[in-house]
Design an enzyme around this catalytic site. Structure first.
Site, mmCIF file in Angstrom:
data_model
loop_
_atom_site.group_PDB
_atom_site.id
_atom_site.type_symbol
_atom_site.label_atom_id
_atom_site.label_comp_id
_atom_site.label_asym_id
_atom_site.label_seq_id
_atom_site.Cartn_x
_atom_site.Cartn_y
_atom_site.Cartn_z
ATOM 1 N N ARG A 218 -9.544 74.686 -2.453
ATOM 2 C CA ARG A 218 -10.632 75.352 -3.151
ATOM 3 C C ARG A 218 -11.466 74.346 -3.948
ATOM 4 O O ARG A 218 -12.681 74.476 -4.042
ATOM 5 C CB ARG A 218 -10.067 76.418 -4.086
ATOM 6 C CG ARG A 218 -11.123 77.250 -4.781
ATOM 7 C CD ARG A 218 -12.007 77.959 -3.790
ATOM 8 N NE ARG A 218 -12.893 78.922 -4.443
ATOM 9 C CZ ARG A 218 -13.752 79.675 -3.790
ATOM 10 N NH1 ARG A 218 -13.843 79.586 -2.482
ATOM 11 N NH2 ARG A 218 -14.499 80.523 -4.422
ATOM 12 N N HIS B 6 -25.362 75.834 -2.599
ATOM 13 C CA HIS B 6 -25.012 76.838 -1.587
ATOM 14 C C HIS B 6 -24.722 78.204 -2.212
ATOM 15 O O HIS B 6 -25.064 79.243 -1.650
ATOM 16 C CB HIS B 6 -23.789 76.339 -0.810
ATOM 17 C CG HIS B 6 -23.387 77.229 0.316
ATOM 18 N ND1 HIS B 6 -24.218 77.497 1.385
ATOM 19 C CD2 HIS B 6 -22.250 77.932 0.546
ATOM 20 C CE1 HIS B 6 -23.601 78.317 2.226
ATOM 21 N NE2 HIS B 6 -22.417 78.596 1.748
ATOM 22 N N ASP B 7 -24.092 78.186 -3.379
ATOM 23 C CA ASP B 7 -23.722 79.430 -4.056
ATOM 24 C C ASP B 7 -24.922 80.272 -4.474
ATOM 25 O O ASP B 7 -24.762 81.418 -4.882
ATOM 26 C CB ASP B 7 -22.885 79.116 -5.308
ATOM 27 C CG ASP B 7 -21.404 79.244 -5.021
ATOM 28 O OD1 ASP B 7 -21.051 79.661 -3.904
ATOM 29 O OD2 ASP B 7 -20.593 78.938 -5.917
ATOM 30 N N SER C 180 -24.094 82.587 4.219
ATOM 31 C CA SER C 180 -23.135 81.589 4.677
ATOM 32 C C SER C 180 -22.424 82.088 5.947
ATOM 33 O O SER C 180 -23.084 82.425 6.928
ATOM 34 C CB SER C 180 -22.146 81.314 3.538
ATOM 35 O OG SER C 180 -21.366 80.195 3.817
ATOM 36 N N ASP D 225 -29.086 73.334 -1.326
ATOM 37 C CA ASP D 225 -27.862 73.632 -0.571
ATOM 38 C C ASP D 225 -27.610 72.475 0.394
ATOM 39 O O ASP D 225 -28.410 72.223 1.291
ATOM 40 C CB ASP D 225 -28.059 74.946 0.196
ATOM 41 C CG ASP D 225 -26.817 75.369 0.976
ATOM 42 O OD1 ASP D 225 -25.845 74.592 1.034
ATOM 43 O OD2 ASP D 225 -26.829 76.488 1.521
#
Lengths: 395, 196
Positions: free
Chosen positions: A227, A355-356, A157, A322
């Site tokens: 968040r 994405h994680d 990222s 992602d």
């Protein structure tokens, strides 16, 4: 708490801090007269200093990438899946360095540290940072550690963006760049999500123009919202469906606005934990650094020209689900590098994890990443030890 | 190295730039890089093959040939190579056009379905041919567009693809007298060098 440290862990680690007294000129035009960087290292630097690997962290990351700080730690460092003896980034072979970026809130100089000129926390007066500034500060840390050339600079990222910037700005100082789940610049949609996160912090009544430290408070609600919205972009639709579905906390509707669905509970919890451990000014600063990132800008908006600067070899990886930095964004980097005739390999990992995924133990990902790092080790670590042996023989 | 790869490597000059479509474990690219200082990339979708290329230090990009080569500019490479994959792609005609667009020259190998043994297998047994060049059963074969030497050459003529060189080899990877005389009958694997 780790009852006992796993065999493939780097074990108990201790952060180090280095103070830099040479002013750092920043892209925003300001200068940071002095600053501190906190970092951790794992493994041993060989005599030729050829086995060093730099790990660059992502938006909410820090210097604690692997191992434990104490036996009471609930969890190891954020990239413990990939860093350790016998792991992908094998600490038996590599000397691994990970630092907290400037502007961070985990020990390196940032908005929450004291501005020596005022004796008060910097707050909103801390200069705006860019990916390029971070790389410049990382170069100085490399100098301090005696590392003239990294075997690899690696990041996922926003970390991947730093690796890319390293390859463009300091081509002679790295042999490989590993850029995972990144993009050559943010899209309007990416910036939009960042802006929602920033607005939620900036409009929190406890923000106090960024000087909340003086009021002994912090924009808790703003950070939680920031968040929560960020977290949605880290997961995929499929990942959320699999993890929560429409499951209800209590098994039935309450017809109210309290937590009912599992996903609500999860997001609130993630936001809550994050708000306690992360500084709001740092979050603002780091999302701006992301928004500003666009290495092509210096080269008349030509990514091809920007990517003609590096001389290192590249591994680019992306994840099919992602949608924050989708595979197409990674392929833009790959296409630019191919156009420039650079050495590049590319893998697209098929996973629903979003994405994680770059932080997770996904067999296909670990296998390919591991194969590449094996090659990096063979090229950079062994070659020099052979050369060193030869030299010893000649002497 | 496989004999057809050995043959191909003889055709490729020192320092050439290459694109290897379906590069497998990267054997050809690694060999050419080492012995002929070529530079290039392989395209592959199999994870084990990608890992093997990574280990070897061969540049490999995960890319499905059926998606075309739109990400490569015209004449980006000296040679575009495709060994034993033409018969497995969705549109061999389109990939051929792409190969001669992206490469100054293209090198293609495929199993010749016109080989006498294939013909007699079908004629006498009445069943889909299985051989060392075509080791699959009808239900699990990745070879969905098999062709003969004659099919290929007719296609090239029709689409203005110039055949610069042809080699046909038998199952022992030798190029015998009969195969030279009647390639469509005695060539088991066909190897072509073509350009637009």
């Amino acid at each position: 708490m780790p009852q006992q440290i796993p065999a493939d862990s780097v074990g108990l680690v201790e952060p180090k801090t280095h103070r830099f007294d040479t002013p750092l000129e920043l892209e925003c035009g300001r200068t940071l007269p002095a600053y501190e960087l906190v970092y951790e290292t794992y493994g041993t630097l060989n005599s030729a200093a050829s086995n060093a690997v730099l790990i660059c962290h992502a938006l909410s990351g820090h210097h604690h990438a692997a191992g434990y700080h104490s036996m009471t730690d609930k969890r190891p460092g954020w990239w413990d899946t990939c860093i350790g003896p016998g792991k992908v980034i094998d600490t038996n072979r590599f000397f691994v360095v990970c630092l907290n970026n400037l502007g961070g809130c985990h020990g390196s100089s940032g908005p929450s540290s004291i501005n020596p000129e005022t004796g008060q926390p910097w707050g909103p007066d801390f200069p705006m940072m860019t990916i390029k500034d971070w790389v410049n500060s990382q170069v100085r840390l490399a100098d301090v550690l005696g590392i003239a050339r990294w075997a690899a600079v690696i990041g996922g990222s926003m970390g991947g963006m730093q690796a890319l910037q390293w390859s463009i700005d300091y081509p002679e100082r790295l042999s490989h760049a590993v850029v995972i789940a990144a993009a050559p610049k943010l899209s309007a949609q990416n910036i939009a999500f960042n802006e929602v996160a920033r607005q939620s912090i900036l409009t929190d009544p406890n923000f106090h123009g960024g000087r909340y430290y003086l009021h002994d408070t912090y924009p808790r609600q703003g950070l939680i919202l920031a968040r929560m919205v960020g977290h949605i972009t880290y997961l995929s639709d499929d990942a959320m469906r699999m993890k929560f579905g429409r499951d209800l906390q209590a098994g039935r509707f309450h017809f109210g606005f309290d937590v009912e669905f599992q996903v609500e509970s999860y997001l609130r919890h993630q936001g809550e934990v994050f708000s306690r451990n992360f500084d709001a000014n740092t979050y603002l600063l780091m999302t701006k650094a992301l928004d500003y990132f666009d290495p092509a800008r210096e080269f008349e908006d030509s990514l091809e020209t920007a990517l003609a600067q590096p001389s290192c070899k590249f591994l680019i990886m992306s994840f099919t689900s992602d949608w924050r930095f989708a595979p197409e964004r990674s392929r833009e980097i790959v296409d630019g590098l191919v156009h420039a005739g650079r050495d590049v390999s590319y893998a697209e990992i098929d996973t629903p994890k979003g994405h994680d995924a770059f932080l997770l133990d996904i067999p296909e990902y670990i296998k390919l990443f591991g194969a590449y790092m094996h090659r990096v080790a063979n090229e950079t670590v062994n070659d020099t030890s052979e050369a060193a042996n030869q030299e010893a023989g000649n002497a | 190295m496989r004999d057809d790869l050995q043959l191909i490597s003889d055709w490729i000059p020192q320092g050439a730039t290459l694109l290897d479509l379906g590069c497998g474990d990267g054997t050809l690219l690694a060999w050419l890089g080492k012995h002929k200082q070529t530079k290039g990339y392989g395209l592959e979708i199999n994870q084990d093959n990608l890992a093997a290329c990574f280990e070897k230090g061969v540049n490999v990009l995960e890319q499905d040939l059926d998606g075309g080569l739109g990400n490569f500019q015209d004449l980006r490479f000296d040679y575009v190579v495709m060994t034993q994959a033409l018969q497995a792609v969705l549109r061999p005609d389109q990939i051929l056009n792409e190969m001669v667009r992206v490469g100054r020259e293209a090198i293609i190998t495929f199993p010749n379905f016109g080989h006498w043994w294939v013909r007699s297998y079908l004629a006498l047994k009445g069943r889909m041919p299985v051989s060392s060049a075509l080791p699959y059963e009808w239900y699990n074969t990745p070879n969905i567009h098999l062709c003969t030497v004659q099919d290929f050459e007719t296609h090239c003529r029709k689409h203005n693809i110039r055949i610069l060189e042809r080699q046909v080899i038998n199952r022992h990877h030798r190029s015998g007298f009969l195969a030279k005389l009647w390639p469509n009958l005695f060539g088991e694997i066909a190897i072509y060098r073509v350009k637009a």
